[in-house]
Design an enzyme around this catalytic site. Structure first.
Site, PDB file in Angstrom:
ATOM      1  N   ASP A  21       0.826  -1.197   0.000  1.00 34.55           N
ATOM      2  CA  ASP A  21       0.000   0.000   0.000  1.00 34.55           C
ATOM      3  C   ASP A  21       0.862   1.250   0.000  1.00 34.55           C
ATOM      4  OD1 ASP A  21      -2.376  -1.326  -0.001  1.00 34.55           O
ATOM      5  OD2 ASP A  21      -2.751  -1.155   2.147  1.00 34.55           O
ATOM      6  N   LYS A  75      -3.715   2.942  -2.811  1.00 31.52           N
ATOM      7  CA  LYS A  75      -4.923   3.631  -3.227  1.00 31.52           C
ATOM      8  C   LYS A  75      -5.019   4.973  -2.520  1.00 31.52           C
ATOM      9  CE  LYS A  75      -7.306   0.012  -2.024  1.00 31.52           C
ATOM     10  NZ  LYS A  75      -8.412  -0.890  -1.713  1.00 31.52           N
ATOM     11  N   MET A 107      -9.581   7.542   9.085  1.00 27.16           N
ATOM     12  CA  MET A 107      -9.822   8.066   7.731  1.00 27.16           C
ATOM     13  C   MET A 107     -10.972   9.076   7.734  1.00 27.16           C
ATOM     14  SD  MET A 107      -9.422   4.414   5.776  1.00 27.16           S
ATOM     15  CE  MET A 107     -10.540   3.569   6.915  1.00 27.16           C
TER      16      MET A 107
END
Length: 490
Positions: free
Chosen positions: A39, A61, A175
């Site tokens: 990641d 991502k 997040m």
């Protein structure tokens, strides 16, 4: 590692970012893997543990922009596993805590590709802990809830934020930057007190970590003021107030890069979290061809920094001459630099300063050779010449602006509790760079809010000339003594 006919996939948690928080098993698997799918936001040091020849595939991502979709990642894991490869799917935090590791595991199970999960230290707990926030604390919070903060409205099983507000305890929102205002509003509508302490922790466990503390009522505005950016974690609850006592104070260290590792070690040992942001760099200068003759002609050869000693002693011929010379140093760190190379200093003043060194040399020698920086303090030469000592001076290096991106980050975004200055040059170049970035006002505001420590009188004078208040200066002018004095004063 045992290999099966169709290979095996390991879903590995990399923890919150600090390489030392990776599990031993995770590191071993990285070293043994044929293929690593990783990641974004994983440190280069962690990725550097990959075995030689491993295939490295970046599947990271970004919000709203994917290098590979989740379905494509699942398919790639199946494909590599079926090729008989040992595959590591390396994910930040823990694979099964909002890491979509369950989806990857289900895809592998459906394809009958063997897989195994290696848990990681989840950021939901470790990032608040690193900022001095325990998610539970006796008498304060006996439960905590972890949720993701960027779920869009209208999704099936949409999170009921108002119900969450009524649960009580600590709330950790991962997040959550993109929908911070909406999520906070929902918690307030659900009955959470606007005065509830809240903290945003940006890039936890990284050198760029920032903590913005406020209340549930003002945290959105505070986030705008401080330009908080993803990735960041929101923590809501009375436990946030404990961070004032539990977190390690951050200290901005402006020394050159060649002193970074040593400074970091000292700061950590004394309970600080260092932010390395070199404001100056050393530029080595050519050694004069007649330097051997000048060494032999001097009664005493004087080093005023460990850097000067390191530069001079790289030349074996000079090192041999200096072993036969009477040597003096300005302080213990320079003395150590000589000792590490087999030389000993005859003179180390009681006061580790230019004045202290000059007073130690003047009664004993008629001619001294100074091996030092081109920006060395004129005070040393002035005192020696006033005492009738003949001074020969050789500049081994000069000082220049560092041009370091870490310094720019400190000026533009950093919020250290302490600024540590080890020379006038570190201070002057910090302010000069802030002016170049059109951020001098912001920096001066941070300097006024933080504690400012200076290693000795010349540094303190330089800071005061720049209009910067000095809070702490040690009696012994060393980096370690400066931080010890700072810790003693609390």
């Amino acid at each position: 590692m045992d290999r099966t006919e169709c290979g095996k996939v390991w879903l590995v948690g990399a923890g919150p970012g600090d390489p030392e928080l990776l599990t031993l098993k995770a590191r071993r698997l990285l070293e043994e893997a044929d293929v690593i799918l990783f990641d974004r936001l994983l440190s280069s040091e962690i990725l550097g543990w990959a075995g030689e020849g491993a295939e490295m595939i970046d599947v990271g991502k970004l919000p709203g922009r994917h290098k590979l979709s989740q379905e494509e990642i699942n398919a790639l894991l199946v494909e590599k596993g079926r090729e008989g490869k040992v595959v590591v799917r390396l994910k930040g935090g823990d694979p099964f805590v909002f890491g979509r590791g369950g989806e990857e595991g289900l895809a592998l199970a459906a394809a009958r590709v063997p897989f195994e999960v290696v848990p990681g230290v989840t950021s939901a707990i470790s990032v608040p802990a690193g900022a001095g926030i325990p998610v539970t604390h006796r008498g304060v919070a006996t439960a905590f809830t972890v949720v993701t903060g960027h779920e869009e409205p209208g999704k099936e099983e949409e999170l009921d934020w108002e119900a969450l507000a009524r649960v009580g305890g600590t709330i950790v929102v991962l997040m959550g930057v993109s929908r911070l205002a909406e999520n906070v509003s929902a918690l307030l509508r659900g009955g959470r007190d606007p005065k509830t302490p809240a903290a945003l922790i940006e890039r936890g466990w990284s050198p760029e970590e920032r903590v913005v503390v406020g209340t549930l009522g003002d945290v959105v505005e505070r986030a705008k003021e401080e330009d908080v950016q993803a990735p960041a974690i929101l923590v809501v609850g009375e436990v946030v107030a404990l961070s004032e006592e539990l977190r390690r104070p951050t200290i901005a260290i402006l020394r050159p890069d060649n002193r970074g590792e040593e400074s970091e070690r000292i700061a950590i040992s004394l309970g600080f979290r260092p932010i390395l942001a070199p404001s100056i760099a050393f530029l080595e200068l050519p050694l004069p061809k007649d330097l051997p003759e000048r060494i032999e002609a001097a009664d005493c050869v004087v080093f005023t920094s460990a850097t000067g000693a390191e530069i001079a002693l790289r030349d074996e011929g000079l090192a041999a001459l200096l072993r036969r010379s009477v040597l003096a140093t300005i302080g213990p760190r320079t003395e150590e630099a000589l000792a590490e190379r087999g030389l000993s200093a005859s003179i180390v003043p009681e006061s580790f300063s230019s004045r202290g060194l000059a007073l130690a040399l003047a009664p004993r020698f008629k001619k001294v050779l100074l091996l030092r920086s081109a920006k060395g303090s004129p005070e040393l030469v002035e005192i020696l010449e006033e005492a009738g000592v003949e001074v020969d001076e050789v500049h081994l290096y000069d000082i220049a602006p560092s041009g370091d991106s870490r310094l720019d980050w400190l000026i533009l975004r950093g919020t250290p509790d302490v600024f540590a200055f080890t020379s006038g040059s570190t201070a002057r170049n910090l302010l000069a760079r802030a002016k170049e970035l059109d951020a001098e006002g912001r920096l001066r505001e941070r300097l006024s809010e933080a504690k400012v420590v200076a290693i000795g009188p010349p540094t303190r004078s330089a800071l005061e000339e720049l209009g910067v208040r000095v809070d702490v200066m040690p009696d012994r002018y060393t980096f370690g003594a400066m931080l010890e004095e700072l810790r003693r004063r609390g």
